[in-house]
Design a protein around this motif. Structure first.
Motif, PDB file in Angstrom:
ATOM      1  N   MET A 141       0.819  -1.209   0.000  1.00  0.00           N
ATOM      2  CA  MET A 141       0.000   0.000   0.000  1.00  0.00           C
ATOM      3  C   MET A 141       0.855   1.263   0.000  1.00  0.00           C
ATOM      4  N   PHE A 142       2.081   1.130   0.456  1.00  0.00           N
ATOM      5  CA  PHE A 142       2.949   2.302   0.599  1.00  0.00           C
ATOM      6  C   PHE A 142       3.931   2.444  -0.568  1.00  0.00           C
ATOM      7  N   GLN A 143       3.813   1.584  -1.588  1.00  0.00           N
ATOM      8  CA  GLN A 143       4.783   1.596  -2.683  1.00  0.00           C
ATOM      9  C   GLN A 143       4.162   2.228  -3.922  1.00  0.00           C
ATOM     10  N   GLN A 144       4.393   3.514  -4.130  1.00  0.00           N
ATOM     11  CA  GLN A 144       3.883   4.201  -5.313  1.00  0.00           C
ATOM     12  C   GLN A 144       4.989   5.058  -5.922  1.00  0.00           C
ATOM     13  N   ARG A 145       5.265   4.818  -7.197  1.00  0.00           N
ATOM     14  CA  ARG A 145       6.264   5.594  -7.924  1.00  0.00           C
ATOM     15  C   ARG A 145       5.693   5.926  -9.301  1.00  0.00           C
ATOM     16  N   GLN A 146       6.116   7.037  -9.855  1.00  0.00           N
ATOM     17  CA  GLN A 146       5.577   7.457 -11.147  1.00  0.00           C
ATOM     18  C   GLN A 146       6.120   6.631 -12.299  1.00  0.00           C
ATOM     19  N   HIS A 147       7.399   6.281 -12.248  1.00  0.00           N
ATOM     20  CA  HIS A 147       8.030   5.630 -13.389  1.00  0.00           C
ATOM     21  C   HIS A 147       8.389   4.172 -13.150  1.00  0.00           C
ATOM     22  N   GLU A 148       8.005   3.636 -11.998  1.00  0.00           N
ATOM     23  CA  GLU A 148       8.277   2.230 -11.759  1.00  0.00           C
ATOM     24  C   GLU A 148       7.241   1.654 -10.806  1.00  0.00           C
ATOM     25  N   GLU A 149       7.039   0.353 -10.931  1.00  0.00           N
ATOM     26  CA  GLU A 149       6.160  -0.383 -10.041  1.00  0.00           C
ATOM     27  C   GLU A 149       7.030  -1.080  -8.996  1.00  0.00           C
ATOM     28  N   ILE A 150       6.659  -0.948  -7.731  1.00  0.00           N
ATOM     29  CA  ILE A 150       7.413  -1.565  -6.657  1.00  0.00           C
ATOM     30  C   ILE A 150       6.610  -2.739  -6.104  1.00  0.00           C
ATOM     31  N   ALA A 151       7.164  -3.936  -6.218  1.00  0.00           N
ATOM     32  CA  ALA A 151       6.527  -5.133  -5.671  1.00  0.00           C
ATOM     33  C   ALA A 151       7.319  -5.567  -4.442  1.00  0.00           C
ATOM     34  N   HIS A 152       6.720  -5.452  -3.284  1.00  0.00           N
ATOM     35  CA  HIS A 152       7.405  -5.710  -2.025  1.00  0.00           C
ATOM     36  C   HIS A 152       7.344  -7.214  -1.712  1.00  0.00           C
ATOM     37  N   ILE A 153       8.016  -8.023  -2.537  1.00  0.00           N
ATOM     38  CA  ILE A 153       7.884  -9.476  -2.398  1.00  0.00           C
ATOM     39  C   ILE A 153       9.227 -10.208  -2.383  1.00  0.00           C
ATOM     40  N   ARG A 154      10.319  -9.476  -2.326  1.00  0.00           N
ATOM     41  CA  ARG A 154      11.627 -10.138  -2.370  1.00  0.00           C
ATOM     42  C   ARG A 154      11.828 -11.079  -1.178  1.00  0.00           C
ATOM     43  N   ALA A 155      11.261 -10.733  -0.044  1.00  0.00           N
ATOM     44  CA  ALA A 155      11.436 -11.573   1.145  1.00  0.00           C
ATOM     45  C   ALA A 155      10.207 -12.427   1.447  1.00  0.00           C
TER      46      ALA A 155
END
Length: 211
Positions: free
Chosen positions: A76-90
């Motif tokens: 919910m806290f991952q918003q960027r204009q030029h990229e998508e952030i997927a918080h799933i590495r861990a």
């Protein structure tokens, strides 16, 4: 990515019966299923709490499908204009569950979820930290016409795209190396489905980044 609200999958448990004979039970934060009216509706269409036991029981005892938004509250806290952030590495727990159950993992990318609302993110990460600890989102956001906690932006369409499955063999006690191996495949398949469909959605310049 979760975004403020993953609207693309809200009613998917119902529609999943149109595609095969197994119901897809999507997961949600356990606290949501404790709300009086909301919990009745969500349970009636198949939602289950995002807990390892509930997920495992659905896969093995009910022999039905499970849908999980891996980044959860952090997304919910991952918003960027030029990229998508997927918080799933861990986020490797689901891989361990899939290996124990011997079921494939199908990556599903929801294009547009991060564009439905404008999220207010504090620069110190305090709200994100408290949300993770309390297991409930403390996320101020603005929707259509700049309304605080308003409806989603109408011009942002949501498109769900399915990638190639990660076939997980059944293992009673998967090792860390086994989990890492199939988790790496999962990340690769997410990247593939994003790159394959992003131009058609109108995001040809966006990149997917794992956090």
């Amino acid at each position: 990515p979760h975004g403020v609200a993953p609207i693309g999958i809200t009613a998917y448990p119902v529609w999943s019966k149109l595609f095969n004979d197994k119901l897809c039970h999507w997961t949600c934060a356990p606290v949501i299923l404790q709300l009086p009216i909301v919990s009745f509706f969500m349970k009636s269409v198949g939602y289950v709490p995002a807990k390892a036991k509930s997920i495992t029981d659905t896969l093995t005892k009910k022999e039905e499908n499970i849908g999980i938004i891996l980044d959860g509250i952090a997304g919910m806290f991952q918003q960027r204009q030029h990229e998508e952030i997927a918080h799933i590495r861990a986020r490797k727990g689901i891989v361990k569950i899939a290996l124990r159950a011997g079921v494939p993992i199908v990556p599903v990318y929801g294009f547009g979820h991060t564009s439905l609302y404008r999220v207010v993110v504090d620069p110190f990460g305090i709200l994100e930290f408290l949300s993770a600890k309390l297991q409930v989102a403390l996320t101020p956001f603005f929707g259509r016409w700049g309304w605080f906690l308003g409806p989603p932006v109408r011009k942002s369409a949501v498109c769900l795209c399915l990638g190639e499955p990660v076939d997980c063999p059944q293992m009673d006690d998967p090792s860390k190396e086994d989990i890492d191996k199939y988790h790496k495949q999962l990340l690769e398949h997410y990247e593939q489905v994003f790159d394959q469909h992003k131009a058609a959605y109108g995001w040809e310049d966006k990149k997917l980044k794992f956090a």
